[in-house]
Motif scaffolding. Structure first.
Motif, mmCIF file in Angstrom:
data_model
loop_
_atom_site.group_PDB
_atom_site.id
_atom_site.type_symbol
_atom_site.label_atom_id
_atom_site.label_comp_id
_atom_site.label_asym_id
_atom_site.label_seq_id
_atom_site.Cartn_x
_atom_site.Cartn_y
_atom_site.Cartn_z
ATOM 1 N N GLU A 55 -4.274 -9.320 -8.237
ATOM 2 C CA GLU A 55 -4.843 -7.982 -8.232
ATOM 3 C C GLU A 55 -6.367 -8.044 -8.215
ATOM 4 O O GLU A 55 -6.974 -8.965 -8.756
ATOM 5 N N LYS A 68 -9.935 0.036 -0.200
ATOM 6 C CA LYS A 68 -10.870 1.054 -0.675
ATOM 7 C C LYS A 68 -12.239 0.395 -0.874
ATOM 8 O O LYS A 68 -12.330 -0.812 -1.073
ATOM 9 N N THR A 111 -9.577 -1.344 -5.484
ATOM 10 C CA THR A 111 -8.270 -1.455 -4.842
ATOM 11 C C THR A 111 -8.439 -1.959 -3.417
ATOM 12 O O THR A 111 -9.352 -1.505 -2.712
ATOM 13 N N ASP A 132 0.813 -1.211 0.000
ATOM 14 C CA ASP A 132 0.000 0.000 0.000
ATOM 15 C C ASP A 132 0.852 1.268 0.000
ATOM 16 O O ASP A 132 0.429 2.313 -0.496
#
Length: 380
Positions: free
Chosen positions: A305, A313, A310, A15
């Motif tokens: 991913e 979030k 994200t 992050d």
């Protein structure tokens, strides 16, 4: 002696966009099916010697100072890290403690903006894309937990951080890709455990309180309405929260729909797809366009991913945005059914996980973690 770092710390480094090279030592098939974002593959065994492969290693990872090694459980990656430290001083080497097994237990807790007097915390399981929720009334402090994984402490912490007291636990359906913590959490907190009223038809063999069609569950001054939503599974429910948000579980994700063939036999495969089509077009998409959609999963690609959004979030959409942005929702029924027939690779060990979540098979904790290793494949 090689130092280790925790999976949570690795998530923090990600992050922060920290500079490091993550080296995954697992076999090729394991790496290709599921690995952490940005990892470089360098297969290396627990008894292997790096001396003859040091040049190959340096060519593989390129110009870097900090190396973090990872494997399935921390054994072969620990061996590589130890030997690298002895063989050269040009790297700052660490090994991920517990490997991918520990990475599977990394969570983010994200408070969502859904208006006044209502608290919604989205609990994201970073490696698997599982999305659970704490839904709370700010006036009374009461809350329910929806779709918790087996890491039940994460939901207790999420409620405590939000100043809420859990008064009930809900599973929207019998999960196929992860071990549910619903019954365990409800027992621990001595609160009701809820499933949809059709859960008995799935052979569920644990005590639960059924939520009937359109039943409203009061949580303080907030209201959750149980909407039948068959398709992904026959007993699936969605939860409408105060006409503001819809918890769609594996009915509708932020960028796709749930798959439909995990419950049904090959000869009966169309039935789930037709159920889901009807649920989407007669229940979900009939809601006002501004209703916030809170899905039960987000796709995690083989490259580690999120397929949408994200980690850390909010992972949400709205009914209107889903209608316009998800191609599957624009298909006519027959085309939709044909598309559902090829939903892709099934979740790992899903039949055993279903049996455990139904209460017909009891698995020790160490076996539960092993069953869940790998990507989730709940989206179509």
């Amino acid at each position: 002696m090689v130092t280790t770092l925790s999976a949570d710390r690795l998530a923090q480094l990600q992050d922060e966009d920290a500079e490091f090279t993550l080296v995954d030592t697992r076999p090729a098939d394991s790496f290709e099916s599921w690995h952490i974002s940005g990892a470089i593959h360098f297969p290396f065994g627990p008894e292997e010697d790096i001396d003859s492969r040091l040049e190959e290693f340096e060519e593989t990872i390129g110009d870097t100072e900090r190396v973090i090694t990872i494997c399935a459980k921390g054994i072969s990656s620990g061996n590589l890290a130890t030997q690298l430290e002895s063989a050269t001083r040009s790297y700052d080497v660490q090994a991920l403690d517990g490997g991918m097994k520990e990475w599977s237990g990394v969570y983010d807790r994200v408070e969502l903006d859904v208006g006044t007097d209502l608290t919604v915390v989205q609990v994201q399981r970073r490696a698997k894309g599982c999305l659970g929720y704490v839904i709370g009334c700010e006036k009374t402090g009461d809350a329910v937990v929806v779709d918790p994984t087996a890491d039940v402490d994460e939901y207790v912490i999420a409620a405590e951080e939000a100043g809420l007291s859990v008064v009930g636990v809900i599973d929207t359906h019998v999960h196929a890709d992860h071990v549910s913590g619903g019954r365990e959490l409800a027992d621990r907190l001595e609160v009701p455990y809820y499933l949809g009223e059709r859960a008995t038809e799935r052979g569920v063999d644990v005590d639960y309180t059924p939520l009937e069609r359109n039943e409203v569950l009061s949580v303080g001054t907030r209201e959750l309405k149980a909407l039948p939503a068959p398709g992904h599974t026959s007993e699936m429910i969605n939860l409408l929260v105060d006409d503001r948000a819809l918890l769609t579980a594996d009915t509708l994700h932020a960028d796709s729909t749930g798959r439909t063939e995990l419950e049904f036999s090959e000869d009966d495969g169309e039935r789930g797809a037709r159920m889901l089509y009807e649920t989407l077009h007669r229940t979900v998409l009939t809601q006002p366009e501004g209703i916030i959609v809170l899905p039960g999963h987000v796709t995690v690609t083989s490259d580690g991913e999120f397929g949408h959004g994200t980690p850390g979030k909010p992972i949400t959409t709205t009914v209107g945005a889903a209608r316009m942005g998800i191609d599957l929702l624009a298909l006519e029924e027959e085309a939709f059914v044909d598309r559902m027939a090829d939903a892709g690779e099934k979740p790992s060990n899903y039949e055993t996980i279903i049996d455990h979540n139904r209460g017909t098979v009891e698995l020790p904790p160490e076996d539960r973690v092993e069953l869940e290793l790998g990507p989730n494949n709940c989206s179509a």
